[in-house]
Design an enzyme around this catalytic site. Structure first.
Site, PDB file in Angstrom:
ATOM      1  CG  ASP A  39     -88.859  27.343  21.033  1.00 59.98           C
ATOM      2  OD1 ASP A  39     -88.667  26.329  21.737  1.00 59.98           O
ATOM      3  OD2 ASP A  39     -88.029  27.755  20.203  1.00 59.98           O
ATOM      4  CG  ASN A  87     -91.721  18.369  19.111  1.00 59.60           C
ATOM      5  OD1 ASN A  87     -92.661  19.155  19.124  1.00 59.60           O
ATOM      6  ND2 ASN A  87     -90.466  18.786  18.985  1.00 59.60           N
TER       7      ASN A  87
HETATM    8  C1  FPP Z   1     -90.988  23.753  22.626  1.00 58.91           C
HETATM    9  O1  FPP Z   1     -90.148  24.170  23.666  1.00 58.91           O
HETATM   10  C2  FPP Z   1     -92.205  23.217  23.207  1.00 58.91           C
HETATM   11  C3  FPP Z   1     -92.733  22.000  22.919  1.00 58.91           C
HETATM   12  C4  FPP Z   1     -92.141  21.072  21.965  1.00 58.91           C
HETATM   13  C5  FPP Z   1     -93.947  21.544  23.619  1.00 58.91           C
HETATM   14  C6  FPP Z   1     -94.978  22.595  23.777  1.00 58.91           C
HETATM   15  C7  FPP Z   1     -96.064  22.051  24.583  1.00 58.91           C
HETATM   16  C8  FPP Z   1     -96.762  22.764  25.462  1.00 58.91           C
HETATM   17  C9  FPP Z   1     -96.559  24.198  25.723  1.00 58.91           C
HETATM   18  C10 FPP Z   1     -97.863  22.110  26.195  1.00 58.91           C
HETATM   19  C11 FPP Z   1     -99.104  22.347  25.421  1.00 58.91           C
HETATM   20  C12 FPP Z   1    -100.235  21.867  26.155  1.00 58.91           C
HETATM   21  C13 FPP Z   1    -101.474  21.974  25.695  1.00 58.91           C
HETATM   22  C14 FPP Z   1    -102.531  21.579  26.603  1.00 58.91           C
HETATM   23  C15 FPP Z   1    -101.831  22.454  24.335  1.00 58.91           C
HETATM   24  P1  FPP Z   1     -88.792  23.403  23.935  1.00 58.91           P
HETATM   25  O2  FPP Z   1     -89.076  22.235  24.788  1.00 58.91           O
HETATM   26  O3  FPP Z   1     -88.169  23.069  22.605  1.00 58.91           O
HETATM   27  O4  FPP Z   1     -87.955  24.461  24.685  1.00 58.91           O
HETATM   28  P2  FPP Z   1     -86.384  24.678  24.565  1.00 58.91           P
HETATM   29  O5  FPP Z   1     -86.122  25.139  23.166  1.00 58.91           O
HETATM   30  O6  FPP Z   1     -86.116  25.739  25.575  1.00 58.91           O
HETATM   31  O7  FPP Z   1     -85.728  23.373  24.890  1.00 58.91           O
END
Ligand code: FPP
Length: 262
Positions: A39, A87
């Site tokens: 996250d 998501n």
């Molecule tokens: C949450 O952070 C993250 C996600 C919903 C996506 C996570 C995906 C990756 C790290 C890429 C993974 C790739 C592979 C190859 C497995 P957020 O976007 O909710 O962050 P925020 O809370 O700061 O908005």
């Protein structure tokens, strides 16, 4: 920054003095199964005036780095939350960007197949694949199949995953067996339900890591985390380092786990 740059060093790697050497002897006990909620990519990007997708690109680099480090340390089961059933509600551009990252990772997993097999890495994707692009699903299935005999490191990536849906699905499968007469309702045990979860055959989660200051489980491995130790940190996922991972492990070894006993 482009998806192609995914293979280049992350900011954390660039600034690190040298690649940290995994040293399991530093810990008296290691968790068998570590789960990670990746996250904070969005906030990391916002702080730098970048797009959310650029945050995910950096997050994917951290995933590779920490996954490799944890595997080298000897953690045998690792589950990373990469995309939840909720998501899809994100902007189309962002969802597309994340899917592209999965594609790039799968291509790379195939390119580096020999290396992965040498390290004994079994890759699995947890989640409902029916909503994912069939081309991506074909790659996921291929990688799962090619690594299925590996036993050293079980690297699970949750994509279009939701724990409530996972438990519901397991309950439906058992209910279907009851309807067809091969199972009686009173014969349903925790073990039988577990055998129908994505984690079938893998141990429950010992340690759940969530960076970025949030302290929620967010529909992740609800059954498997029944007795998990939680470890939270304010670090945003793209900034998460091997040192942070070590800190979580150091904390874990000090926890007194009673599993409901005394
Ligand atoms: C949450 O952070 C993250 C996600 C919903 C996506 C996570 C995906 C990756 C790290 C890429 C993974 C790739 C592979 C190859 C497995 P957020 O976007 O909710 O962050 P925020 O809370 O700061 O908005």
């Amino acid at each position: 920054m482009t998806v192609e740059s995914i293979l280049s060093a992350s900011d954390a790697e660039k600034t690190a003095p040298s690649k940290p050497v995994p040293d399991p002897s530093r810990f008296s006990v290691l968790p068998r199964h570590v789960a990670v909620i990746m996250d904070g990519n969005g906030r990391w990007a916002k702080q730098r005036g970048l797009s959310r997708s650029e945050g995910h690109i950096e997050g994917a680099k951290t995933f590779r780095r920490i996954g490799e480090y944890a595997g080298d340390l000897g953690i045998r089961h690792l589950t990373f939350y990469a995309f939840s059933t909720e998501n899809w509600a994100r902007p189309e551009q962002e969802v597309k960007g994340i899917m592209k990252l999965f594609g790039a990772y799968l291509d790379e997993a195939l390119e580096r197949l020999d290396e992965n097999l040498e390290k004994g890495i079994r890759l699995r994707f947890f989640g409902d694949k029916s909503r994912i692009d069939p081309e991506l699903v074909a790659l996921m299935n291929k990688v799962e199949d090619l690594t299925k005999d590996m036993t050293k490191v079980n690297l699970n990536i949750a994509v279009n995953y939701g724990a409530q849906q996972e438990i519901l699905h397991a309950a439906q499968l058992l209910a279907a067996q009851c309807t067809e007469g091969s199972l009686k309702p009173e014969e349903i045990t925790a073990e039988k339900l577990e055998a129908n979860l994505y984690t079938a055959g893998q141990p429950p989660v010992d340690l759940l890591i969530r960076p970025s200051g949030e302290q929620r489980i967010s529909n992740f491995l609800l059954w498997q985390c029944a007795y998990a130790e939680f470890w939270y940190s304010d670090v945003l996922w793209p900034d998460f380092t091997e040192r942070d991972f070590d800190m979580a492990l150091s904390d874990f070894e000090k926890r007194s786990r009673r599993f409901g006993g005394v």
